[in-house]
Design an enzyme around this catalytic site. Sequence first.
Site, PDB file in Angstrom:
ATOM      1  N   GLY A  93       0.799  -1.220   0.000  1.00  0.00           N
ATOM      2  CA  GLY A  93       0.000   0.000   0.000  1.00  0.00           C
ATOM      3  C   GLY A  93       0.833   1.272   0.000  1.00  0.00           C
ATOM      4  O   GLY A  93       0.319   2.350  -0.233  1.00  0.00           O
TER       5      GLY A  93
ATOM      6  N   GLU B 147      13.470   5.278 -12.861  1.00  0.00           N
ATOM      7  CA  GLU B 147      14.363   5.055 -11.720  1.00  0.00           C
ATOM      8  C   GLU B 147      15.821   5.295 -12.124  1.00  0.00           C
ATOM      9  O   GLU B 147      16.590   5.911 -11.387  1.00  0.00           O
ATOM     10  CB  GLU B 147      14.169   3.629 -11.214  1.00  0.00           C
ATOM     11  CG  GLU B 147      14.970   3.285  -9.999  1.00  0.00           C
ATOM     12  CD  GLU B 147      14.706   1.857  -9.543  1.00  0.00           C
ATOM     13  OE1 GLU B 147      15.677   1.212  -9.117  1.00  0.00           O
ATOM     14  OE2 GLU B 147      13.551   1.398  -9.612  1.00  0.00           O
TER      15      GLU B 147
END
Length: 118
Positions: free
Chosen positions: A11, A45
């Site tokens: 989450g 990234e």
Amino acid sequence: MKIKTYDLERGDGISRALPKAIEESAISIIIFSENYASSRWCLDELVHILKCKKEKDHIVLPIFYGIDPSHIRHQKKTYADAFFEHQERFEDEMDKVEEWRQALTRAADLSGWDSRGK
């Protein structure tokens, strides 16, 4: 030097947590594989890692896992295929696609480890 690990809980917003973890790290190990360039997430990234290298003397160690570094540097074979798809999918974000290309070239120019033993 102490090795700090980052646990991302289910989450957690990876898009916020991961850049912060990179910025707080002293080193990043990038594992390039045949399909690395097909992931927008990996490419974003990579751009962030190289920004930290430039601005914070972040250490970057590339590992070329089963792939010739020149295929990354020049976006050949599977990397060419991935960029063909990126150009179609992100036709309104070509500056982003070009940023990914440049990041791959810079990263492939770094001294790293080639798993093929070359």
